[in-house]
Design an enzyme around this catalytic site. Structure first.
Site, short mmCIF file in Angstrom:
data_model
loop_
_atom_site.label_atom_id
_atom_site.label_comp_id
_atom_site.label_asym_id
_atom_site.label_seq_id
_atom_site.Cartn_x
_atom_site.Cartn_y
_atom_site.Cartn_z
N TYR A 198 -5.66 5.93 5.70
CA TYR A 198 -5.86 5.00 4.59
C TYR A 198 -5.09 3.69 4.81
O TYR A 198 -5.65 2.60 4.70
CB TYR A 198 -5.41 5.66 3.28
CG TYR A 198 -5.24 4.66 2.16
CD1 TYR A 198 -6.35 4.21 1.46
CD2 TYR A 198 -3.98 4.17 1.82
CE1 TYR A 198 -6.21 3.27 0.44
CE2 TYR A 198 -3.83 3.24 0.81
CZ TYR A 198 -4.94 2.79 0.12
OH TYR A 198 -4.79 1.87 -0.87
N GLU A 201 0.82 -1.21 0.00
CA GLU A 201 0.00 0.00 0.00
C GLU A 201 0.86 1.26 0.00
O GLU A 201 0.51 2.26 -0.64
CB GLU A 201 -0.94 0.01 1.21
CG GLU A 201 -2.06 -1.02 1.14
CD GLU A 201 -2.98 -0.82 -0.04
OE1 GLU A 201 -3.04 0.30 -0.58
OE2 GLU A 201 -3.64 -1.79 -0.45
N ASP A 257 -9.19 5.91 -1.14
CA ASP A 257 -8.13 6.48 -1.96
C ASP A 257 -8.79 7.14 -3.16
O ASP A 257 -10.02 7.27 -3.23
CB ASP A 257 -7.12 5.41 -2.37
CG ASP A 257 -7.70 4.38 -3.35
OD1 ASP A 257 -8.94 4.38 -3.57
OD2 ASP A 257 -6.92 3.59 -3.90
#
Length: 495
Positions: A208, A126, A226
Site C-alpha cells: 500500500y 501515509e 486501503d
C-alpha cells in the site's frame, strides 16, 4: 504512450461533459466500452436496431456480475466514466491537507529534490494515517516535518526521539520501521526508488505505502488499496466476498489497477480514498452527492430491493475477540531528602524502558507487572515488591521508608487485540540515611530505567496508556492537596 494519451483524452472529455446521462457517440461507445457488435442485436429478431439513437441515449447494458470474484472487472466504458467523474469531483472538493501542499505538483519538468521532498511527505503521512483519523494526524504531521523535514534529518534521530514525537498515535512499530527505513535510504545514497518493487525493499514499506509513494510522488500508474478503497470498490461491484480473504484482497488490487488514471494516478488514488473517507462512509454513505453513484451496483440493487442496503457492502467480518490482560502499575515517587510530600518538594519518578521487541517496544512506562488474572490488593503489592527487589535490588523495608502507599484505582486501555486492565498505585518512598536510590539489577539481563522529575514527566511523549495512569495520579494528588486546609481548619476548631 499512445494508448495512455488516448485514454487521458477520453477521460477528460468526459470530465467536461456535465450531462452525465448523455453517452458517447455510437462508434465511441462501442470502441471505448469494448462491447462486441453482437450485443446490439435484438435477441428476438437477430437484427440490428434501425435507429442509432437508441444506443446514443443509453450506455452499454450492465453485464451481470459473476459469483466468482476473480471474474469481476470494470469495462473500459465504466473505467472512463469513473475516472472522469471522480477526478472532477476531487478537483472541486479535495480537503486542504498539509501533505497535499507538498505533494500537489504536476509539472513535467520537476526538480529531483522536489520529488524527493514529496516522496518523503507522502511516506510520513501515509504511515501516520494507517489506523488513525485524518484530523488527528494533521498536527502530528506538521510537528514531525518541522523537526525532520527530510529523510536525512530523520536518519539522525534516535528511536527515543521519534517515539516521543509519535506518542499518542499508537501502533509504535510503524514509527520504528519509518526510522529504520530512513537510515537505510540515507546509507544507500539518500534517494527514493521510484518503482513499487524497489520501494518495497525498504524497511516498513508494504504494498500500500509503496503504491502511494510511487503514484503520488512519482506519478506511476499503480493502484493503492486501503479500507476506503475496498469499501468503494465493493459497493461499485456489489462484492459480497469476505474482504479479509487473500483471494478477495488480490481481486481488489486488480480492480483498483483497472481504474487508476494513467495520467493522474496520484490524484486518482487520493480521490478514491477521499471518497471512501467522506461520502462513501462505512455506516452513513451520502449516495445523493456521490460523483460515481451512476456506476454503483450496490446502490442500484438497493433501489430494486428494499431488503438490500448499500451498507451491506463490504461484508461485515466478525472481529477476533480481544484478549483480556491485567497488570499492577506502581507509580514510584522518590522524595529528595524531604520528610513530607509538600507542593514544593523535589521528587523523581522511576520509569522503565520496555523491551525492544513486542508490544510498545522501546517505550517508557511506570514499573508494572503483568498478572495472570484479576488480583486483590495484597497480591498486587506482593508482585510489585518482588519486581522492585529483583529489578533494582530495592527492599522497601530495608533501604527506604514508605511515606505513603495508596491504591489510586483502575483504568482500562484498549489495544487492537488486547483489553488491558491496570490497577494503579502511588508508592512514595524516602531513602533512609538520605541516600540516593541507584541500584543495579542483580540478574544477568539488565533493564533500562531512569529518574524523571514531575516537570519533565509532564512534557514527555508518553503513550496514551501511561498518560492515563499519570493523569489519575495527578488528580489524586490535587484532591489530597485541596483537602489539607479543610482538615487543618477542623483540627483547629476541635482544639
Amino acid at each position: 504512450m499512445l494508448p495512455a494519451i488516448c485514454l487521458h483524452f477520453q477521460t477528460h472529455w468526459l470530465a467536461g461533459n456535465h450531462n452525465r446521462r448523455c453517452s458517447l457517440s455510437h462508434k465511441a461507445s462501442m470502441d471505448a466500452a469494448g462491447v462486441e457488435k453482437k450485443t446490439a442485436i435484438s435477441p428476438k429478431t437477430k437484427k440490428r436496431p434501425r435507429h442509432n439513437s437508441e444506443i446514443n441515449r443509453k450506455p452499454p447494458k450492465e453485464i451481470p456480475l459473476s459469483d466468482d470474484i476473480e471474474d469481476i472487472s470494470f469495462s473500459k466504458y465504466e473505467t472512463l466514466q469513473i475516472r472522469a467523474s471522480l477526478l472532477e469531483w476531487y478537483d472541486k472538493n479535495q480537503r486542504d491537507l498539509p501533505w497535499r501542499k507538498i505533494s500537489s505538483g504536476f509539472g513535467f519538468k520537476e526538480d529531483e529534490d522536489e520529488r524527493e521532498k514529496r516522496a518523503y511527505a507522502v511516506w510520513v503521512s501515509e504511515v501516520m494515517l494507517q489506523q488513525t483519523r485524518v484530523s488527528t494526524v494533521i498536527d502530528y504531521f506538521n510537528r514531525w516535518m518541522n523537526k525532520w523535514p527530510s529523510i536525512h534529518h530523520l536518519a539522525q534521530a534516535s528511536l527515543e526521539e521519534v517515539n516521543e514525537m509519535w506518542a499518542g498515535l499508537g501502533y509504535y512499530r510503524r514509527v520504528r520501521f519509518l526510522l529504520e527505513g530512513a537510515k537505510e535510504l540515507v546509507q544507500e545514497g539518500g534517494r527514493f526508488p521510484e518503482t513499487v518493487s524497489d520501494l518495497r525493499k525498504i524497511k516498513g514499506i508494504g504494498e500500500y505505502t509503496a503504491g502511494a509513494i510511487a503514484s503520488i510522488a512519482f506519478k506511476k500508474a499503480v493502484p493503492v488499496v486501503d479500507g476506503n478503497v475496498v469499501r468503494v470498490i465493493s459497493r461499485l461491484k456489489a462484492i459480497s466476498a469476505n474482504p479479509k480473504d487473500a483471494v478477495t484482497i488480490k481481486s481488489f488490487w486488480k480492480l483498483a489497477g483497472q481504474l487508476v488514471d494513467p495520467c493522474r494516478p496520484g490524484n486518482f488514488n487520493q480521490a478514491l480514498m477521499e471518497l471512501g473517507s467522506t461520502l462513501c462512509s462505512l455506516s452513513n454513505p451520502v449516495c445523493a452527492a456521490c460523483p460515481i453513484s451512476a456506476q454503483c451496483h450496490a446502490l442500484s440493487l438497493s433501489r430494486q430491493n428494499e431488503s438490500v442496503h448499500v451498507t451491506d457492502y463490504p461484508t461485515k467480518v466478525v472481529k477476533a475477540k480481544q484478549r483480556h490482560e491485567f497488570s499492577a502499575v506502581s507509580v514510584v515517587e522518590i522524595l529528595d531528602c524531604q520528610e513530607r510530600m509538600e507542593p514544593q518538594s523535589r521528587s523523581k519518578y522511576i520509569l522503565v524502558k520496555r523491551p525492544n521487541e513486542g508490544l510498545l517496544a522501546g517505550l517508557w512506562e511506570f514499573p508494572s507487572v503483568l498478572l495472570e488474572k484479576e488480583a486483590d490488593l495484597a497480591s498486587r503489592r506482593k508482585a510489585i515488591d518482588n519486581f522492585l527487589q529483583s529489578s533494582f535490588n530495592l527492599d522497601l523495608n530495608v533501604s527506604t521508608r514508605i511515606v505513603s502507599r495508596e491504591d489510586i484505582g483502575e483504568c482500562v486501555h484498549v489495544f487492537s487485540h488486547i483489553r488491558l486492565k491496570m490497577y494503579v498505585e502511588l508508592l512514595v518512598l524516602h531513602p533512609k540515611g538520605n541516600r540516593s536510590i541507584d541500584y543495579k539489577k542483580l540478574e544477568k539481563e539488565s533493564i533500562t530505567w531512569k529518574y524523571v522529575d514531575s516537570k519533565n514527566l509532564g512534557s514527555m511523549g508518553l503513550t496514551s496508556g501511561v498518560r492515563k495512569v499519570y493523569t489519575m495520579v495527578q488528580k489524586h494528588k490535587q484532591t489530597e492537596q485541596d483537602t489539607i486546609p479543610e482538615r487543618r481548619r477542623k483540627t483547629a476548631v476541635i482544639r
